[in-house]
Write an enzyme that holds these catalytic residues in place. Structure first.
Site, PDB file in Angstrom:
ATOM      1  N   HIS A  17       0.842  -1.211   0.000  1.00 29.07           N
ATOM      2  CA  HIS A  17       0.000   0.000   0.000  1.00 29.07           C
ATOM      3  C   HIS A  17       0.871   1.253   0.000  1.00 29.07           C
ATOM      4  O   HIS A  17       0.617   2.195  -0.749  1.00 29.07           O
ATOM      5  CB  HIS A  17      -0.873   0.052   1.268  1.00 29.07           C
ATOM      6  CG  HIS A  17      -1.907  -1.024   1.377  1.00 29.07           C
ATOM      7  ND1 HIS A  17      -2.057  -1.802   2.499  1.00 29.07           N
ATOM      8  CD2 HIS A  17      -2.861  -1.442   0.512  1.00 29.07           C
ATOM      9  CE1 HIS A  17      -3.055  -2.652   2.325  1.00 29.07           C
ATOM     10  NE2 HIS A  17      -3.557  -2.460   1.119  1.00 29.07           N
ATOM     11  N   LYS A  41     -16.530  -7.435   4.407  1.00 26.07           N
ATOM     12  CA  LYS A  41     -15.773  -8.655   4.711  1.00 26.07           C
ATOM     13  C   LYS A  41     -16.017  -8.997   6.171  1.00 26.07           C
ATOM     14  O   LYS A  41     -16.828  -8.365   6.836  1.00 26.07           O
ATOM     15  CB  LYS A  41     -14.280  -8.399   4.511  1.00 26.07           C
ATOM     16  CG  LYS A  41     -13.912  -7.999   3.087  1.00 26.07           C
ATOM     17  CD  LYS A  41     -12.429  -7.699   3.015  1.00 26.07           C
ATOM     18  CE  LYS A  41     -12.026  -7.295   1.597  1.00 26.07           C
ATOM     19  NZ  LYS A  41     -10.650  -6.836   1.526  1.00 26.07           N
ATOM     20  N   SER A 128      -3.011  -7.707   3.135  1.00 26.65           N
ATOM     21  CA  SER A 128      -3.271  -7.484   4.560  1.00 26.65           C
ATOM     22  C   SER A 128      -3.707  -8.780   5.230  1.00 26.65           C
ATOM     23  O   SER A 128      -3.349  -9.041   6.388  1.00 26.65           O
ATOM     24  CB  SER A 128      -4.364  -6.420   4.733  1.00 26.65           C
ATOM     25  OG  SER A 128      -3.921  -5.192   4.241  1.00 26.65           O
TER      26      SER A 128
HETATM   27  O1  PNS Z   1      -8.520  -2.983   0.400  1.00 24.47           O
HETATM   28  P1  PNS Z   1      -9.755  -3.585  -0.237  1.00 24.47           P
HETATM   29  O2  PNS Z   1     -10.576  -4.309   0.792  1.00 24.47           O
HETATM   30  O3  PNS Z   1      -9.428  -4.433  -1.418  1.00 24.47           O
HETATM   31  O4  PNS Z   1     -10.618  -2.330  -0.759  1.00 24.47           O
HETATM   32  C1  PNS Z   1     -11.880  -2.546  -1.382  1.00 24.47           C
HETATM   33  C2  PNS Z   1     -12.661  -1.222  -1.458  1.00 24.47           C
HETATM   34  C3  PNS Z   1     -12.779  -0.605  -0.094  1.00 24.47           C
HETATM   35  C4  PNS Z   1     -11.918  -0.273  -2.360  1.00 24.47           C
HETATM   36  C5  PNS Z   1     -14.073  -1.546  -2.032  1.00 24.47           C
HETATM   37  O5  PNS Z   1     -14.631  -2.577  -1.279  1.00 24.47           O
HETATM   38  C6  PNS Z   1     -15.003  -0.337  -2.013  1.00 24.47           C
HETATM   39  O6  PNS Z   1     -14.867   0.541  -2.841  1.00 24.47           O
HETATM   40  N1  PNS Z   1     -15.938  -0.319  -1.042  1.00 24.47           N
HETATM   41  C7  PNS Z   1     -16.879   0.763  -0.877  1.00 24.47           C
HETATM   42  C8  PNS Z   1     -18.292   0.336  -1.286  1.00 24.47           C
HETATM   43  C9  PNS Z   1     -18.516   0.567  -2.758  1.00 24.47           C
HETATM   44  O7  PNS Z   1     -18.439   1.653  -3.277  1.00 24.47           O
HETATM   45  N2  PNS Z   1     -18.765  -0.562  -3.461  1.00 24.47           N
HETATM   46  C10 PNS Z   1     -18.979  -0.550  -4.872  1.00 24.47           C
HETATM   47  C11 PNS Z   1     -17.658  -0.622  -5.594  1.00 24.47           C
HETATM   48  S1  PNS Z   1     -17.948  -1.198  -7.189  1.00 24.47           S
END
Ligand code: PNS
Length: 159
Positions: A17, A41, A128
């Protein structure tokens, strides 16, 4: 170049990151790194406040990086903060399918494009979840996360 948003769970922030954050901070004028409160999650190991504090600690040397957090849709947060690009790191082809889908949905909803950085090869194995797993069983995570994060993991999992 204007303002970029790097979203993620950051549970916890890793060297992978940090590498993406540092490279983005060299390309964009402003970088907003935002931890998501509802990653969809299992319950996170670190609270949203803890994850933000860790991000702030490891990016303190970067003058154009600020830390935030959000619940709900990424694009709502991005639009509210005047973000011009969403930045994600891509570790391997296996990341690409879902990241492409999210990028397309997010752009359709907001008009904001996603820019992908290939992860530096030395970090491409990192995640992570892997860091949490190694730390949980007392393994050495010093090559995977900055020292203050390794310390927090040690405290979280005890001796
Ligand atoms: O570090 P991660 O868990 O891979 O990040 C994933 C993240 C937080 C970027 C994704 O889950 C997200 O954008 N969540 C917010 C909810 C949202 O907007 N979902 C629709 C995305 S298509």
């Amino acid at each position: 170049m204007p303002k970029a948003l790097i979203p993620g769970s950051f549970d916890p922030v890793t060297f992978g990151h940090l590498d993406v954050i540092e490279r983005t901070s060299r390309l964009f004028d402003h970088v907003l790194v935002a931890a998501v409160g509802n990653p969809g999650k299992a319950p996170p190991l670190f609270s949203l406040d803890e994850r933000q504090a860790m991000l702030a600690e490891v990016t303190a040397h970067l003058g154009n990086v600020e830390i935030g957090a959000f619940e709900g849709l990424l694009v709502d947060f991005a639009l509210a903060h005047g973000v011009e690009a969403i930045v994600k790191g891509l570790r391997a082809v296996s990341d690409f399918d879902f990241e492409l889908q999210m990028a397309q949905v997010n752009e359709r909803m907001s008009g904001i494009a996603t820019v992908f950085f290939p992860t530096a090869p030395e970090h491409s194995f990192l995640s992570s979840s892997l860091v949490r797993e190694v730390a949980r069983f007392g393994g050495d995570v010093s090559a995977m996360v900055p020292a203050p994060i390794a310390q927090r993991l040690k405290e979280r999992f005890g001796p």
